[in-house]
Motif scaffolding. Structure first.
Motif, PDB file in Angstrom:
ATOM      1  N   GLY A 157      -9.604 -21.717  26.361  1.00  0.00           N
ATOM      2  CA  GLY A 157      -8.517 -22.623  26.687  1.00  0.00           C
ATOM      3  C   GLY A 157      -8.749 -23.235  28.051  1.00  0.00           C
ATOM      4  O   GLY A 157      -9.121 -22.539  29.003  1.00  0.00           O
ATOM      5  N   LEU A 158      -8.560 -24.576  28.161  1.00  0.00           N
ATOM      6  CA  LEU A 158      -8.845 -25.269  29.416  1.00  0.00           C
ATOM      7  C   LEU A 158      -7.985 -26.526  29.464  1.00  0.00           C
ATOM      8  O   LEU A 158      -8.018 -27.344  28.539  1.00  0.00           O
ATOM      9  N   VAL A 159      -7.194 -26.684  30.542  1.00  0.00           N
ATOM     10  CA  VAL A 159      -6.323 -27.848  30.632  1.00  0.00           C
ATOM     11  C   VAL A 159      -6.130 -28.227  32.092  1.00  0.00           C
ATOM     12  O   VAL A 159      -6.014 -27.358  32.962  1.00  0.00           O
ATOM     13  N   PHE A 160      -6.115 -29.532  32.347  1.00  0.00           N
ATOM     14  CA  PHE A 160      -5.843 -30.046  33.689  1.00  0.00           C
ATOM     15  C   PHE A 160      -4.366 -30.373  33.796  1.00  0.00           C
ATOM     16  O   PHE A 160      -3.821 -31.136  33.002  1.00  0.00           O
ATOM     17  N   ASP A 161      -3.708 -29.766  34.784  1.00  0.00           N
ATOM     18  CA  ASP A 161      -2.291 -29.971  35.046  1.00  0.00           C
ATOM     19  C   ASP A 161      -2.178 -31.004  36.167  1.00  0.00           C
ATOM     20  O   ASP A 161      -2.265 -30.673  37.347  1.00  0.00           O
ATOM     21  N   ALA A 162      -1.983 -32.280  35.795  1.00  0.00           N
ATOM     22  CA  ALA A 162      -1.990 -33.361  36.783  1.00  0.00           C
ATOM     23  C   ALA A 162      -0.823 -33.242  37.755  1.00  0.00           C
ATOM     24  O   ALA A 162      -0.962 -33.554  38.945  1.00  0.00           O
ATOM     25  N   GLU A 163       0.311 -32.796  37.284  1.00  0.00           N
ATOM     26  CA  GLU A 163       1.494 -32.702  38.146  1.00  0.00           C
ATOM     27  C   GLU A 163       1.280 -31.707  39.275  1.00  0.00           C
ATOM     28  O   GLU A 163       1.691 -31.936  40.418  1.00  0.00           O
ATOM     29  N   ARG A 164       0.636 -30.578  38.969  1.00  0.00           N
ATOM     30  CA  ARG A 164       0.383 -29.561  39.989  1.00  0.00           C
ATOM     31  C   ARG A 164      -1.017 -29.677  40.594  1.00  0.00           C
ATOM     32  O   ARG A 164      -1.351 -28.933  41.508  1.00  0.00           O
ATOM     33  N   ASN A 165      -1.843 -30.571  40.049  1.00  0.00           N
ATOM     34  CA  ASN A 165      -3.244 -30.703  40.443  1.00  0.00           C
ATOM     35  C   ASN A 165      -3.968 -29.368  40.321  1.00  0.00           C
ATOM     36  O   ASN A 165      -4.653 -28.909  41.239  1.00  0.00           O
ATOM     37  N   LYS A 166      -3.809 -28.736  39.156  1.00  0.00           N
ATOM     38  CA  LYS A 166      -4.394 -27.429  38.874  1.00  0.00           C
ATOM     39  C   LYS A 166      -5.183 -27.484  37.567  1.00  0.00           C
ATOM     40  O   LYS A 166      -4.892 -28.292  36.679  1.00  0.00           O
ATOM     41  N   VAL A 167      -6.168 -26.606  37.452  1.00  0.00           N
ATOM     42  CA  VAL A 167      -6.866 -26.377  36.189  1.00  0.00           C
ATOM     43  C   VAL A 167      -6.506 -24.974  35.720  1.00  0.00           C
ATOM     44  O   VAL A 167      -6.812 -23.982  36.390  1.00  0.00           O
ATOM     45  N   TRP A 168      -5.840 -24.888  34.573  1.00  0.00           N
ATOM     46  CA  TRP A 168      -5.505 -23.596  33.973  1.00  0.00           C
ATOM     47  C   TRP A 168      -6.501 -23.303  32.868  1.00  0.00           C
ATOM     48  O   TRP A 168      -6.920 -24.197  32.129  1.00  0.00           O
ATOM     49  N   GLN A 169      -6.844 -22.035  32.762  1.00  0.00           N
ATOM     50  CA  GLN A 169      -7.871 -21.617  31.804  1.00  0.00           C
ATOM     51  C   GLN A 169      -7.518 -20.253  31.253  1.00  0.00           C
ATOM     52  O   GLN A 169      -6.889 -19.444  31.939  1.00  0.00           O
ATOM     53  N   HIS A 170      -7.872 -20.000  29.995  1.00  0.00           N
ATOM     54  CA  HIS A 170      -7.835 -18.614  29.520  1.00  0.00           C
ATOM     55  C   HIS A 170      -9.153 -18.279  28.836  1.00  0.00           C
ATOM     56  O   HIS A 170      -9.870 -19.161  28.348  1.00  0.00           O
ATOM     57  N   GLU A 171      -9.471 -16.994  28.855  1.00  0.00           N
ATOM     58  CA  GLU A 171     -10.731 -16.543  28.269  1.00  0.00           C
ATOM     59  C   GLU A 171     -10.538 -15.183  27.620  1.00  0.00           C
ATOM     60  O   GLU A 171      -9.625 -14.421  27.974  1.00  0.00           O
ATOM     61  N   HIS A 172     -11.395 -14.889  26.654  1.00  0.00           N
ATOM     62  CA  HIS A 172     -11.371 -13.605  25.975  1.00  0.00           C
ATOM     63  C   HIS A 172     -11.953 -12.515  26.862  1.00  0.00           C
ATOM     64  O   HIS A 172     -13.031 -12.681  27.435  1.00  0.00           O
ATOM     65  N   GLY A 173     -11.240 -11.393  26.954  1.00  0.00           N
ATOM     66  CA  GLY A 173     -11.838 -10.190  27.498  1.00  0.00           C
ATOM     67  C   GLY A 173     -12.556  -9.445  26.383  1.00  0.00           C
ATOM     68  O   GLY A 173     -12.653  -9.943  25.253  1.00  0.00           O
ATOM     69  N   PRO A 174     -13.067  -8.252  26.664  1.00  0.00           N
ATOM     70  CA  PRO A 174     -13.662  -7.458  25.585  1.00  0.00           C
ATOM     71  C   PRO A 174     -12.531  -6.782  24.798  1.00  0.00           C
ATOM     72  O   PRO A 174     -11.725  -7.480  24.177  1.00  0.00           O
ATOM     73  N   LYS A 175     -12.412  -5.478  24.863  1.00  0.00           N
ATOM     74  CA  LYS A 175     -11.300  -4.767  24.220  1.00  0.00           C
ATOM     75  C   LYS A 175     -10.163  -4.699  25.231  1.00  0.00           C
ATOM     76  O   LYS A 175     -10.038  -3.768  26.007  1.00  0.00           O
ATOM     77  N   GLY A 176      -9.323  -5.738  25.237  1.00  0.00           N
ATOM     78  CA  GLY A 176      -8.315  -5.907  26.278  1.00  0.00           C
ATOM     79  C   GLY A 176      -8.830  -6.802  27.378  1.00  0.00           C
ATOM     80  O   GLY A 176     -10.011  -7.149  27.448  1.00  0.00           O
ATOM     81  N   GLY A 177      -7.915  -7.232  28.252  1.00  0.00           N
ATOM     82  CA  GLY A 177      -8.324  -8.014  29.410  1.00  0.00           C
ATOM     83  C   GLY A 177      -8.527  -9.489  29.154  1.00  0.00           C
ATOM     84  O   GLY A 177      -9.255 -10.145  29.905  1.00  0.00           O
ATOM     85  N   ASP A 178      -7.882 -10.069  28.112  1.00  0.00           N
ATOM     86  CA  ASP A 178      -7.840 -11.533  28.024  1.00  0.00           C
ATOM     87  C   ASP A 178      -7.101 -12.051  29.254  1.00  0.00           C
ATOM     88  O   ASP A 178      -6.143 -11.420  29.720  1.00  0.00           O
ATOM     89  N   GLU A 179      -7.515 -13.205  29.787  1.00  0.00           N
ATOM     90  CA  GLU A 179      -7.008 -13.646  31.089  1.00  0.00           C
ATOM     91  C   GLU A 179      -6.525 -15.088  31.084  1.00  0.00           C
ATOM     92  O   GLU A 179      -7.067 -15.927  30.354  1.00  0.00           O
ATOM     93  N   ILE A 180      -5.538 -15.378  31.953  1.00  0.00           N
ATOM     94  CA  ILE A 180      -5.220 -16.739  32.373  1.00  0.00           C
ATOM     95  C   ILE A 180      -5.627 -16.851  33.835  1.00  0.00           C
ATOM     96  O   ILE A 180      -5.280 -16.000  34.657  1.00  0.00           O
ATOM     97  N   ASN A 181      -6.367 -17.919  34.165  1.00  0.00           N
ATOM     98  CA  ASN A 181      -6.867 -18.110  35.521  1.00  0.00           C
ATOM     99  C   ASN A 181      -6.531 -19.493  36.061  1.00  0.00           C
ATOM    100  O   ASN A 181      -6.345 -20.457  35.299  1.00  0.00           O
ATOM    101  N   ASP A 182      -6.464 -19.573  37.374  1.00  0.00           N
ATOM    102  CA  ASP A 182      -6.348 -20.821  38.125  1.00  0.00           C
ATOM    103  C   ASP A 182      -7.762 -21.156  38.604  1.00  0.00           C
ATOM    104  O   ASP A 182      -8.298 -20.493  39.490  1.00  0.00           O
TER     105      ASP A 182
END
Length: 372
Positions: A227-252
């Motif tokens: 998952g990858l999206v540019f948030d123009a209002e906040r000027n941020k890039v939000w991303q999510h990625e798969h962890g292994p067994k647990g630990g999927d993440e949302i990142n700035d």
């Protein structure tokens, strides 16, 4: 047992119970009942979609098909010549993304896995889509603008989500190739990275690692970005990625940032062994949200300032809200449908569109007109 020890144990028990309750509260949210409207059926493992200004949607199917769905859900095949397409297991055709000036240029970009079983990675091509006509759509001027290196074996962890930044440059998210996870920390290649390129494939001069053999790298330490999206209002890039067994993440995502994989993770290996004893380390960007157990997030969209996340294993759509710099789960949808959800987007008219992940995939429309 002494009264003092008993009191300490009772106090410790209360603290642990309170912590467990707080953790449970944080991972729970109201399940909001919405009835999806089926816009199209019979999609063969659909992966992504893009809304056309003239109406209808482009949809990619992982085995290698690009299709047009008109507003009535009727399907039209668009010929796509990718002679180096490698399609099996997780490999195949991935994202379709219109350029910011699509109405004038009619240009789009496509990501896909290219190569062979023994030597493959993620490629991105640019092409022009013909104006609508009675004969259907056609692509022309197909041109490769990026190939991730090195070529590697296997058919897992390609990443392949893309987003345009406000300056017109393109971010392409890449996976670590599964068995090559240590390479996510190696700045001399593209494995486990997010790269930034210009529309013609050239490297922006202000990229953070232009002195390396992989000057396209924008951030690193990723496992499998979905998952990858540019948030123009906040000027941020939000991303999510798969962890292994647990630990999927949302990142700035920030330029030059190290997101830790595999040095830091909240997940374990599929064998149950530790990948790393560390959840965080100095110099590593910590996730703003993490899922344990894993729900396998597979799509990301901005909706009224919130994030919508579709899930494969979790079989639900989640809504998260940013509060004090952290994302918090506030609602869940489509739990009763029990369908693997591959992608989510917000249409120009405010409807939320979702792709289900199966050999007989569907395109759904939802009305999330609720106040949280």
């Amino acid at each position: 047992m002494s009264r003092l020890l008993q009191a300490l144990l009772v106090s410790l028990s209360m603290v642990l119970s309170a912590a467990a309750a707080a953790s449970q509260q944080e991972t729970q949210a109201p399940q909001v009942q919405v009835t999806p409207k089926v816009l199209a059926k019979g999609l063969h493992y659909p992966w992504s979609m893009a809304e056309l200004p003239e109406g209808g949607w482009l949809v990619t199917e992982r085995p290698g098909n690009l299709v047009y769905l008109n507003p009535q859900g009727q399907r039209m095949h668009i010929p796509l010549d990718l002679p180096d397409l490698y399609a099996t297991a997780q490999a195949g055709l991935f994202e379709v993304l219109l350029t910011p000036d699509f109405e004038q240029s009619r240009e789009l970009v496509l990501s896909y896995s290219c190569g062979t079983e023994q030597a493959n990675n993620t490629c991105v091509v640019k092409a022009k889509l013909s104006p609508p006509n009675a004969a259907g759509y056609a692509l022309s001027a197909l041109q490769n603008i990026f190939t991730a290196l090195p070529k590697k074996e296997g058919a897992a962890h390609f990443g392949a989500r893309m987003t345009w930044l406000g300056d017109g440059s393109l971010l392409v998210a890449l996976g670590d190739g599964f068995v090559y996870r240590e390479q996510a920390q190696n700045l001399q290649n593209h494995l486990g990275k997010i790269v930034r390129i210009l529309r013609d494939g050239k490297v922006p001069e202000d990229n953070p690692f232009t002195h390396t053999q992989a000057p396209e790298v924008y951030s690193y330490g990723h496992r499998n970005v979905q998952g990858l999206v540019f948030d123009a209002e906040r000027n941020k890039v939000w991303q999510h990625e798969h962890g292994p067994k647990g630990g999927d993440e949302i990142n700035d995502i920030v330029k030059g940032g190290n997101y830790g994989w595999p040095m830091t993770t909240f997940g374990k290996d599929y064998t149950g062994a530790l990948v790393s004893p560390y959840n965080d380390l100095p110099g590593v960007k910590a996730p703003l949200y993490q899922w344990t157990p894993s729900l396998a997030p597979a799509g990301l969209a901005l909706y009224q300032g919130d994030l919508l996340v579709s899930h494969l294993a979790g079989k639900r759509l989640q809504r998260l809200r940013l509060v004090d710099g952290k994302w918090h789960l506030i609602a869940e949808y489509l739990v009763a449908q029990q369908q693997r959800l591959r992608a989510v987007m917000v249409a120009k008219d405010g409807r939320v569109l979702v792709l289900t992940d199966s050999n007989e995939g569907e395109l759904w429309s939802l009305d999330l007109d609720i106040q949280q």
